[in-house]
Design a protein around this motif. Structure first.
Motif, PDB file in Angstrom:
ATOM      1  N   GLY A   1       0.775  -1.347  -0.202  1.00 41.62           N
ATOM      2  CA  GLY A   1      -0.062  -0.042   0.026  1.00 41.62           C
ATOM      3  C   GLY A   1       0.895   1.439   0.074  1.00 41.62           C
ATOM      4  O   GLY A   1       0.830   2.179  -0.930  1.00 41.62           O
ATOM      5  N   TYR A   2       1.580   1.214   0.998  1.00 44.10           N
ATOM      6  CA  TYR A   2       2.348   2.564   1.306  1.00 44.10           C
ATOM      7  C   TYR A   2       3.538   2.836   0.345  1.00 44.10           C
ATOM      8  O   TYR A   2       3.656   3.944  -0.477  1.00 44.10           O
ATOM      9  CB  TYR A   2       3.181   2.374   2.777  1.00 44.10           C
ATOM     10  N   THR A   3       4.400   1.689  -0.066  1.00 40.62           N
ATOM     11  CA  THR A   3       5.312   2.054  -0.978  1.00 40.62           C
ATOM     12  C   THR A   3       5.078   1.628  -2.603  1.00 40.62           C
ATOM     13  O   THR A   3       5.381   2.554  -3.432  1.00 40.62           O
ATOM     14  CB  THR A   3       6.366   1.064  -0.800  1.00 40.62           C
ATOM     15  N   LEU A   4       4.036   0.664  -2.786  1.00 40.75           N
ATOM     16  CA  LEU A   4       3.860   0.418  -4.195  1.00 40.75           C
ATOM     17  C   LEU A   4       2.822   1.153  -4.836  1.00 40.75           C
ATOM     18  O   LEU A   4       2.740   1.943  -5.897  1.00 40.75           O
ATOM     19  CB  LEU A   4       3.662  -1.180  -4.402  1.00 40.75           C
ATOM     20  N   VAL A   5       1.463   1.048  -4.281  1.00 40.65           N
ATOM     21  CA  VAL A   5       0.301   1.448  -5.086  1.00 40.65           C
ATOM     22  C   VAL A   5       0.073   3.239  -4.889  1.00 40.65           C
ATOM     23  O   VAL A   5      -0.265   3.620  -5.678  1.00 40.65           O
ATOM     24  CB  VAL A   5      -0.829   0.539  -4.903  1.00 40.65           C
ATOM     25  N   ALA A   6       0.309   3.450  -3.510  1.00 36.52           N
ATOM     26  CA  ALA A   6       0.017   4.802  -3.260  1.00 36.52           C
ATOM     27  C   ALA A   6       0.637   5.796  -4.029  1.00 36.52           C
ATOM     28  O   ALA A   6       0.033   6.442  -4.487  1.00 36.52           O
ATOM     29  CB  ALA A   6       0.049   5.085  -1.836  1.00 36.52           C
TER      30      ALA A   6
END
Ligand code: FAD
Length: 401
Positions: free
Chosen positions: A93-98
């Motif tokens: 969530g934090y590093t890839l898709v956001a």
């Protein structure tokens, strides 16, 4: 580049350390120091504490809740948190898709997804790889066919880390199979609770449940959950992977946590009549591990010291560091198991499922989970792009072969 410690950085480190000392819940620190891995609830709890302090998403742009820190400060922050045993936030969530959402998403997507990721209440999984389509990702088969205001998705993904905890999965699908493979890919945000999504556990060689196969049978995905334009998903994927590499360097913290544990073991264990630390071959290997870790960290700091987002060397350095870091992680995880001797053979159940303190396992606290970790680290040279593929990139980008 001046590699001497900068007083401002040292002051920043002290501030972060003080915050962690005062705020990391004792049970989470204890869970980490006794070899148990944080689960989703642990990660959520810690993310809420960070959020309150305004530190939950330091890497994001300031307008989306980032801190505006320099890359070096972010490195220090990661280092302090991980070494203290703080749970890492939901990586997918934090590093890839956001970053994909705040860069290519619609205003509505930003509004809907960024706050819960920032606050740690929404968990994501990455649905890219398929059986037979890992390094050669563009050969994926999962299809999405548009019907009115929905896509209908059919197919399957594999190695979907933590999909069993996820609320959402970002999924690569084929929306056009008549064109060159890379041209017909789209990037969808899929509610993991949608009818037709099945998550099947895969237990890995460490005996733990990190991985899953996920299946999509006539899953209806609203068109508003498409990122950017249809059939442009490959561009966003390439951007995601490059951005992920620019965020890397956090892997050094794994090496430093290993070193800390090796020192603990070296003080507690004996080799015959002498403390393990005085045993010549152990001491030599420990010194080698320290030197190699310091060399990797210096390389990361040197790179971050004059980092610019558009620096073409970024991808090359990231590939070199990925190979060096993961190979050293694998060697050090073996070293740790050798250092604990017979305790390495003790069976420990899934280190996510068992809370520290419950069902105590035989042997000292520092031995729990080390054998599982040794097995898990076999995967480090596979995930995030295999080391062979990284070497190809180094040959191309660095050696112009
Ligand atoms: C622990 C773990 C977690 C993962 N989590 C996720 C996840 O959350 N989401 C997700 O989508 N995927 C995930 N993956 C999948 C991962 O991205 C793939 O395993 C990886 O990209 C390799 O693909 P593959 O397994 O299909 O192997 P293959 O691509 O089939 O590779 C097999 C072997 O061939 C070599 N090889 C392949 N192509 C080349 C080449 N061109 N030159 C030289 N050698 C080559 C590889 O290096 C490897 O040794 C995870 C994998 C692991 C192990």
């Amino acid at each position: 580049v001046d590699l001497r410690p900068d007083p401002a950085d040292e002051a920043f480190r002290a501030e972060v350390r003080r915050f962690v000392d005062e705020n990391l819940p004792a049970d989470l620190a204890q869970r980490a120091s006794t070899g148990f891995l944080p689960n989703r609830a642990d990660a959520e709890r810690w993310q809420a504490i960070l959020h309150k302090r305004g530190w939950s998403v330091p890497r994001w742009p300031v307008e989306h809740g980032g801190t505006g820190w320099t890359p070096k400060q972010i490195h220090i922050f990661d280092d302090e948190l991980y070494t203290a045993g703080a749970p890492v936030p939901n990586y997918q969530g934090y590093t890839l898709v956001a970053p994909v959402i705040y860069t290519f998403g619609t205003a509505e997507q930003k509004q809907r997804f960024l706050p819960p990721i920032r606050e740690g209440t929404q968990y994501w999984a990455q649905g890219f790889s398929e059986p037979g389509s890992g390094s050669d990702l563009a050969s994926m088969k999962t299809r999405a066919v548009r019907q009115g205001d929905h896509y209908i998705v059919n197919g399957s993904k594999i190695w979907t880390t933590q999909a069993h905890w996820a609320d959402w999965i970002f999924l690569l699908v084929k929306t056009d199979i008549e064109v060159k493979p890379q041209r017909g890919v789209s990037f969808l945000l899929v509610d993991a609770k949608s009818p037709g999504v099945t998550v099947q556990p895969i237990l890995s060689i460490d005996g733990c449940h990190h991985l899953n196969a996920t299946f999509y049978d006539d899953v209806k995905v609203p068109v508003e959950n498409l990122i950017g334009e249809e059939n442009r998903g490959w561009d966003y994927t390439k951007w995601l992977l490059a951005n992920e590499r620019a965020f890397s360097g956090g892997e050094v913290a794994v090496l430093k946590r290993y070193l800390k544990k090796l020192h603990l073991i070296a003080r507690a264990e004996r080799a015959g009549d002498v403390p393990l630390l005085q045993e010549a071959s152990f001491a030599r290997r420990l010194a080698e591990s320290e030197i190699e870790t310091a060399a990797i960290e210096m390389s990361v700091l040197r790179f971050l010291g004059d980092y610019r987002a558009d620096d073409p060397r970024g991808a090359l350095v990231a590939s070199i560091l990925k190979v060096r870091c993961t190979e050293l992680q694998q060697r050090m995880s073996e070293f740790l198991v050798e250092a604990i001797g017979a305790y390495g053979a003790v069976f420990h159940p899934d280190v996510y499922e068992h809370a520290a303190g419950n069902n105590p396992v035989p042997g000292p606290d520092y031995a729990t989970g080390l054998a599982a970790d040794l097995f898990y680290r076999r995967a480090a040279s596979i995930y995030g792009g295999t080391n062979e593929v990284q070497r190809n990139l180094i040959a191309k980008l660095g050696l112009q072969l």
